[in-house]
Design a protein around this motif. Structure first.
Motif, PDB file in Angstrom:
ATOM      1  N   UNK A 182       0.832  -1.212   0.000  1.00 57.19           N
ATOM      2  CA  UNK A 182       0.000   0.000   0.000  1.00 57.19           C
ATOM      3  C   UNK A 182       0.867   1.264   0.000  1.00 57.19           C
ATOM      4  N   UNK A 183       1.865   1.317   0.908  1.00 59.85           N
ATOM      5  CA  UNK A 183       2.696   2.521   1.004  1.00 59.85           C
ATOM      6  C   UNK A 183       3.521   2.733  -0.263  1.00 59.85           C
ATOM      7  N   UNK A 184       4.023   1.642  -0.854  1.00 58.35           N
ATOM      8  CA  UNK A 184       4.808   1.781  -2.079  1.00 58.35           C
ATOM      9  C   UNK A 184       3.945   2.292  -3.224  1.00 58.35           C
ATOM     10  N   UNK A 185       2.691   1.872  -3.266  1.00 60.82           N
ATOM     11  CA  UNK A 185       1.779   2.369  -4.308  1.00 60.82           C
ATOM     12  C   UNK A 185       1.523   3.868  -4.129  1.00 60.82           C
ATOM     13  N   UNK A 186       1.350   4.306  -2.895  1.00 64.48           N
ATOM     14  CA  UNK A 186       1.130   5.734  -2.656  1.00 64.48           C
ATOM     15  C   UNK A 186       2.386   6.533  -2.991  1.00 64.48           C
ATOM     16  N   UNK A 187       3.560   5.984  -2.644  1.00 63.47           N
ATOM     17  CA  UNK A 187       4.803   6.714  -2.881  1.00 63.47           C
ATOM     18  C   UNK A 187       5.184   6.712  -4.361  1.00 63.47           C
ATOM     19  N   UNK A 188       5.122   5.570  -4.994  1.00 61.57           N
ATOM     20  CA  UNK A 188       5.574   5.465  -6.371  1.00 61.57           C
ATOM     21  C   UNK A 188       4.474   5.837  -7.360  1.00 61.57           C
ATOM     22  N   UNK A 189       3.243   5.412  -7.081  1.00 58.97           N
ATOM     23  CA  UNK A 189       2.166   5.658  -8.032  1.00 58.97           C
ATOM     24  C   UNK A 189       1.715   7.100  -8.073  1.00 58.97           C
ATOM     25  N   UNK A 190       1.656   7.752  -6.900  1.00 55.85           N
ATOM     26  CA  UNK A 190       1.199   9.139  -6.824  1.00 55.85           C
ATOM     27  C   UNK A 190       2.339  10.128  -6.621  1.00 55.85           C
ATOM     28  N   UNK A 191       3.560   9.626  -6.435  1.00 51.67           N
ATOM     29  CA  UNK A 191       4.706  10.516  -6.295  1.00 51.67           C
ATOM     30  C   UNK A 191       4.728  11.297  -5.007  1.00 51.67           C
ATOM     31  N   UNK A 192       4.190  10.736  -3.915  1.00 50.69           N
ATOM     32  CA  UNK A 192       4.164  11.422  -2.623  1.00 50.69           C
ATOM     33  C   UNK A 192       5.355  10.976  -1.781  1.00 50.69           C
ATOM     34  N   UNK A 193       6.274  11.879  -1.540  1.00 49.95           N
ATOM     35  CA  UNK A 193       7.454  11.549  -0.755  1.00 49.95           C
ATOM     36  C   UNK A 193       7.121  11.309   0.711  1.00 49.95           C
ATOM     37  N   UNK A 194       5.949  11.763   1.167  1.00 49.57           N
ATOM     38  CA  UNK A 194       5.579  11.565   2.565  1.00 49.57           C
ATOM     39  C   UNK A 194       5.364  10.096   2.890  1.00 49.57           C
ATOM     40  N   UNK A 195       5.121   9.269   1.876  1.00 46.75           N
ATOM     41  CA  UNK A 195       4.908   7.835   2.100  1.00 46.75           C
ATOM     42  C   UNK A 195       6.206   7.044   2.077  1.00 46.75           C
ATOM     43  N   UNK A 196       7.348   7.668   1.764  1.00 49.20           N
ATOM     44  CA  UNK A 196       8.622   6.946   1.680  1.00 49.20           C
ATOM     45  C   UNK A 196       9.073   6.387   3.029  1.00 49.20           C
ATOM     46  N   UNK A 197       8.988   7.130   4.151  1.00 50.47           N
ATOM     47  CA  UNK A 197       9.401   6.523   5.434  1.00 50.47           C
ATOM     48  C   UNK A 197       8.575   5.301   5.807  1.00 50.47           C
ATOM     49  N   UNK A 198       7.258   5.354   5.587  1.00 50.77           N
ATOM     50  CA  UNK A 198       6.420   4.192   5.912  1.00 50.77           C
ATOM     51  C   UNK A 198       6.796   2.986   5.059  1.00 50.77           C
ATOM     52  N   UNK A 199       7.132   3.218   3.784  1.00 49.91           N
ATOM     53  CA  UNK A 199       7.565   2.123   2.918  1.00 49.91           C
ATOM     54  C   UNK A 199       8.865   1.512   3.425  1.00 49.91           C
TER      55      UNK A 199
END
Length: 463
Positions: A182-199
């Motif tokens: 889920x976190x990788x999809x938010x970070x990579x798919x939508x380009x949100x850097x805020x999801x990188x730590x959770x990933x």
């Protein structure tokens, strides 16, 4: 993705290689408590497995800090350092508890302090996406209280479920896998850097659990103890806190089209509210039931008993390994079901698949004594417990050219020994599925003389 996989592999390798020396250290240090009434295992087993898991966490963070893409997480965010600070504190409390059995209220206070340390360094919930309302900003006190509550609930939920070999590590590994996707999809798919730590946190948590599981699967050679269960619970909560309230709907551009399409498209915004609860749904349910049960009896909510879900699975006849696999199944169904719904919330096939798999899970729960049998042509390819009874006892079959009377005379001592063992109450059925070949001492192979299978049962059973 390659850097995440490298971090995962390094974490798993360090955890796996350190668990053996940690086991020897735990034996020398005397971290092998006596068998308690609520325990399932029958032999003293060393604890302190959380030491290896903590050094695996440190190794994963160290490797990620030196990788090109993941280094940006450490430069733009203070969350990795906040996680390491809180993890070190909760790990130290767990080590002391594994050795000296500290009071439950002291552990609860330590959990709250560890959560407060992470909040002070920026790992906190800033706002919440509420369906029908939108983004609701939280004050500092509201964010702090909500963060501390989520950390304490997750830690205790994972700690409560740690009652069978490989159960807690496997369930957290399944949950962290779903959360990583889920976190990788938010970070990579939508380009949100805020999801990188959770990933990153999810990848490291998977490595910690995968590296420890080979030593912890039934029969376990070492337990993670509170130093491990509280540690992985805190890392799991940290990943959920890191991404909850960090998703910006405007940056995801989800509000195009009709109102109905907008509702379906904004599901990824609200999933952070649901997914942290679904990945710990089974441990959280066990925690709530335990608190209600103990309070109803007039006991402390922290008093230990044998009423957990895994204990009940053993009581109705499931073996140790099967009980663990059933808990794995339900955890994966809930976590990956929520993940699939976040990807395509408008698909009815996802709901139907979840319902069908839930029915399969209920059937498995209601058939505790069902043992699958392989076809005769596959007897040599499967473990002995899945072979047919006629193939398990070849010595009882007549030899070539042997008469029935000679066969009976040849088997008379064996059958007499087995009959004497059964009449004296010594023989027992091996609940873990080993073969029932009679042994010389008059007991069934793999079963203790008291009639209890030390690996898979909590009491004597009828044949």
């Amino acid at each position: 993705m390659r850097e995440y996989l490298l971090t995962l592999c390094v974490t798993a390798a360090v955890t796996y290689l350190l668990t053996g020396p940690v086991r020897k250290f735990a034996i020398v240090a005397g971290a092998m408590p006596e068998i308690r009434a609520r325990d399932v295992h029958r032999e003293p087993t060393p604890r302190l497995g959380g030491i290896a898991m903590f050094f695996g966490l440190c190794a994963g963070l160290l490797v990620a800090d030196h990788l090109t893409n993941l280094n940006e997480v450490f430069e733009t965010s203070n969350e990795p350092r906040a996680l390491l600070s809180g993890a070190a504190l909760i790990w130290l409390i767990g080590v002391l508890d594994d050795k000296f059995e500290i009071d439950a209220l002291i552990k609860l206070g330590g959990q709250m302090i560890a959560a407060g340390v992470m909040v002070m360094q920026g790992l906190t919930i800033l706002w919440l996406p509420i369906p029908g309302v939108g983004m609701v900003a939280l004050t500092s006190w509201q964010g702090t209280l909500l963060t501390v509550a989520l950390v304490v609930i997750t830690i205790n939920a994972v700690n409560f479920v740690d009652g069978l070999d490989g159960l807690a590590a496997g369930m957290v590994c399944i949950a962290s896998t779903a959360f990583f996707m889920y976190a990788y999809r938010i970070w990579y798919g939508y380009g949100l850097e805020a999801a990188a730590p959770a990933t990153l946190f999810s990848a490291i948590l998977m490595g910690m659990c995968l590296g420890f599981l080979p030593h912890n699967m039934h029969p376990a050679r070492i337990f993670m103890g509170d130093s491990g269960s509280m540690l992985i619970g805190l890392v799991l909560a940290a990943g959920a806190i890191s991404i909850t309230g960090q998703v910006d709907p405007d940056a995801m551009s989800l509000f195009a089209g009709s109102v109905r399409e907008g509702v379906h498209q904004t599901v990824p915004v609200y999933i952070p509210l649901i997914l942290p609860l679904t990945i710990i749904a089974v441990p959280a349910a066990d925690l709530i039931l335990a608190i209600v049960r103990r309070t109803w009896r007039g006991q402390s909510p922290f008093a230990a008993d044998r009423g957990h879900l895994h204990h009940r699975l053993l009581e109705i006849g499931h073996s140790h390994s099967r009980a663990v696999l059933i808990m794995y199944f339900w955890s994966a169904l809930i976590a990956f079901g929520a993940l699939a719904y976040s990807v395509n919330s408008a698909s009815m096939w996802i709901v139907l698949a979840v319902v069908a798999l839930s029915a399969v899970g209920l059937v498995l729960l209601l058939l505790p004594r069902f043992t699958p049998r392989a076809p005769r042509w596959a007897d040599r390819l499967v473990p002995p417990r899945y072979r047919r009874r006629g193939d398990l006892e070849p010595e009882l079959a007549p030899a070539e050219g042997e008469s029935d009377q000679e066969t009976a005379e040849r088997h008379t001592p064996v059958t007499a020994a087995v009959g004497a063992a059964v009449s004296n109450g010594v023989g027992a059925v091996n609940g873990s599925g080993t073969n029932g070949t009679p042994s010389v001492n008059g007991s069934v192979n793999g079963v203790r003389a008291n009639g209890v299978n030390g690996a898979t049962a909590i009491g004597s059973r009828s044949r």
